[in-house]
Design an enzyme around this catalytic site. Sequence first.
Site, PDB file in Angstrom:
ATOM      1  N   PHE A 190     -12.483 -69.070   9.342  1.00  0.00           N
ATOM      2  CA  PHE A 190     -11.882 -70.410   9.500  1.00  0.00           C
ATOM      3  C   PHE A 190     -12.684 -71.019  10.396  1.00  0.00           C
ATOM      4  CE2 PHE A 190      -8.864 -73.778  11.107  1.00  0.00           C
ATOM      5  CZ  PHE A 190      -8.619 -74.332   9.960  1.00  0.00           C
ATOM      6  N   ASP A 216      -7.885 -62.342  12.937  1.00  0.00           N
ATOM      7  CA  ASP A 216      -7.301 -63.364  12.979  1.00  0.00           C
ATOM      8  C   ASP A 216      -6.230 -63.373  11.745  1.00  0.00           C
ATOM      9  OD1 ASP A 216      -6.462 -65.993  12.025  1.00  0.00           O
ATOM     10  OD2 ASP A 216      -8.225 -66.951  12.629  1.00  0.00           O
ATOM     11  N   TYR A 262       2.936 -71.532  12.929  1.00  0.00           N
ATOM     12  CA  TYR A 262       3.279 -72.648  11.819  1.00  0.00           C
ATOM     13  C   TYR A 262       3.419 -72.370  10.490  1.00  0.00           C
ATOM     14  CZ  TYR A 262      -1.392 -74.253  12.698  1.00  0.00           C
ATOM     15  OH  TYR A 262      -2.658 -74.253  13.062  1.00  0.00           O
ATOM     16  N   LYS A 263       2.624 -71.076  10.102  1.00  0.00           N
ATOM     17  CA  LYS A 263       2.476 -71.149   8.571  1.00  0.00           C
ATOM     18  C   LYS A 263       3.568 -70.218   8.010  1.00  0.00           C
ATOM     19  CE  LYS A 263      -2.549 -71.401   9.272  1.00  0.00           C
ATOM     20  NZ  LYS A 263      -2.768 -72.548   8.457  1.00  0.00           N
ATOM     21  N   ARG A 299      -5.319 -74.801  -2.990  1.00  0.00           N
ATOM     22  CA  ARG A 299      -4.650 -73.655  -2.423  1.00  0.00           C
ATOM     23  C   ARG A 299      -3.001 -73.769  -2.824  1.00  0.00           C
ATOM     24  NH1 ARG A 299      -5.916 -72.331   3.628  1.00  0.00           N
ATOM     25  NH2 ARG A 299      -4.799 -74.263   3.883  1.00  0.00           N
TER      26      ARG A 299
END
Lengths: 421, 421
Positions: free
Chosen positions: B139, B216, B241-242, B390
């Site tokens: 990322f 990560d 938050y995912k 996605r």
Amino acid sequence: MTSSPGASPTTSTGSPAERAATLDRADPLARFREEFVPSEDVVAYLDGNSLGRPTRASAERLARFATEHWGARLIRGWDESWYGLPLTVGDRIGATVLGAAPGQTFVGDSTTVILYKLVRAALDARPDRTEIVVDTGNFPTDRFVLQGIAAERGATLRWLSPEPDAGVTPAQVAGVVGPGTALVVLSHVAYRSGHLADADVITRVAHDAGALVLWDLCHSAGAVPVELDAWGVDLAAGCTYKYLNGGPGSPAFGYVRAGLQATMTQPIQGWMGSDAPFEMGPAYAPHEGVRRFLSGTPAVVGMLAMQDMLDLLAEAGIDAVRAKSVRLTGFALDLVDELLVPLGVRVASPRDPARRGSHVTIDHAAFEQVLRRLWAQGVVPDFRRPDGLRLGLSPLSTSFTEVQVGVEAIRTALLDEPASA
Amino acid sequence: MTSSPGASPTTSTGSPAERAATLDRADPLARFREEFVPSEDVVAYLDGNSLGRPTRASAERLARFATEHWGARLIRGWDESWYGLPLTVGDRIGATVLGAAPGQTFVGDSTTVILYKLVRAALDARPDRTEIVVDTGNFPTDRFVLQGIAAERGATLRWLSPEPDAGVTPAQVAGVVGPGTALVVLSHVAYRSGHLADADVITRVAHDAGALVLWDLCHSAGAVPVELDAWGVDLAAGCTYKYLNGGPGSPAFGYVRAGLQATMTQPIQGWMGSDAPFEMGPAYAPHEGVRRFLSGTPAVVGMLAMQDMLDLLAEAGIDAVRAKSVRLTGFALDLVDELLVPLGVRVASPRDPARRGSHVTIDHAAFEQVLRRLWAQGVVPDFRRPDGLRLGLSPLSTSFTEVQVGVEAIRTALLDEPASA
């Protein structure tokens, strides 16, 4: 009755309760108290300088957020509004309470992390200088951040000791800055004593030596007027959960003077500070503007409540807020002189309202013991070692009657405390 | 009809809608969908890997917070519960989704800031080594943080290129680690392709070379089982938050293996990481435990919602969550093969469910154009450059019917798009 320099004619007759009622009736900002969520068991909230009360609007905003915004807009919310919040809320803080033109203030991270980023940026901007001036009375996190950076970078901390009656003075700063000074880091209002520094003059003194200045505004933003642009301040950081009522742990703000931004970079290179966050490119390039001081994903939920307090502060105006702050702290000092000094309490905050922030600190050896009792009865100041009670008076939410109830409760508690007899 | 390795007998007969309905009826976790706030205009939410939906419990918790907690307890809330949240919520994340014993996981800061602190700590712990291994598919914020630290510390980044069909492999890591390797930084699930790395084996490969490992976990925590303790992982960081549904910008978590904590320090020395935050002492001493990796005041409001999702994940169990995730992504691939591949869409995610996270990425030159149309009609995937959509499938909140509605909407949009004709 003890008289004090802070006393005013309107507070000098009648019982403390009668005088408080008179001041409340005459308070032009009294109506704002209705804008805050009431706390049933709290009869005197005297810690607005640690955690501001929630506004009613914030309670409603938080109540609606999950269903009407997060849950309804889902990921689309980022494009529609959230992505811009660190800068739009930053600009509102700048305009409302910092005297800062747009494009210089951002919201994100904790105060500690912002201090780290800005101090690192400042050292990189003064590569031929290795000294940082700081005072021993500064807030622990400021001192700790500086100690860590100094050790890491081989910089030297030059420690000032605040004068008991004046805090950190321009003369003290002038005596220590020089060609080796990279940065001066001070608090505008000292967290313990409440001393208000002469930020305008100290900034000029530092600049005359070629140094940069970083002001910690945690205890002034929202209660004491700040004029960052007019004073020529380079860098600033501050809390939003005190007089900006952002809620426990709400993200802090940072300020970087526009003229410095293009040549300053910070060490925590994250996607939100990059030139094109959604390009997902191979190399970091900092955003051209103040966004370069951001790092990670903005704390959207944490930025909700402060927006409502900014509405109230903008409506009241910071000068009116300051005027009430001076009256509140002056009345608190009157009552302390009258009711607590005879019991051995010492005043640790400035008598001169022009040199005082919005809290008053009083010291007594028994205060650590009486704190729990006060809290249990709904009188809520906070305690600071070794023996201080802080009375933090938030102008839009604190009444004069709360001050009177609080000081009288402290008197009662002290009279009941064996150690103070 | 196109067959694929991901197809299962139960999904192979009937229309896509009929097959989706059959899968939903057979879904043992279906009841959990009622636990989330409904979104009226969203017919297919396919971006749970960017922003998880709010739970109903979180909506209620946020609605009550300002009046019943913040406003009612005021500063007393810190002593009563808020001060401990970074570690108590951290321990719950550790136990529920990370395979981590207590005392190793904390919540605070953004993922970016935590990555910065942990990478700096790792370099200090391997002072005789100067190389960091990372992959080009990681990322952006991970790569940017590492680029900044490498430039600052004179470290060298050794770049791996993920294999198109396998992501980053143990053999690739074995080929690059050596006596100069201080740290390996990889994503457990790749943010774009969805490749699931063999974290257990890669961790051993790195350790065999004397290097530390930082995973990560942004795209795995809450959707893919993680066994940090069993794998012997040194450091980890990830979003909340995912798949942990903490809300936009909720603070991230970090993990530091217990055996490393006493000898590791991080560079952002703040009061909340110190040994005695409220002593306000003159010098920073790090807390003896994982608290030393904290810096500033904990983001209390930001930590509210994730607690409710942890309740649901604990109730469902991460193995059942993973099983549904595999079924969801398998069904998505079946439909993509059947409905979109004939239109020129390419699958960028692994076919082997054992090597796949909880999202599926598909590529087509027209996808940037069709995204806005999809969003406007309530079909919400996200777009990743240069041409990827996605489909992020959050096991407790996503239905098979949402997947089917989404893929059919993508087909319709592609058929209508001039560029794809």
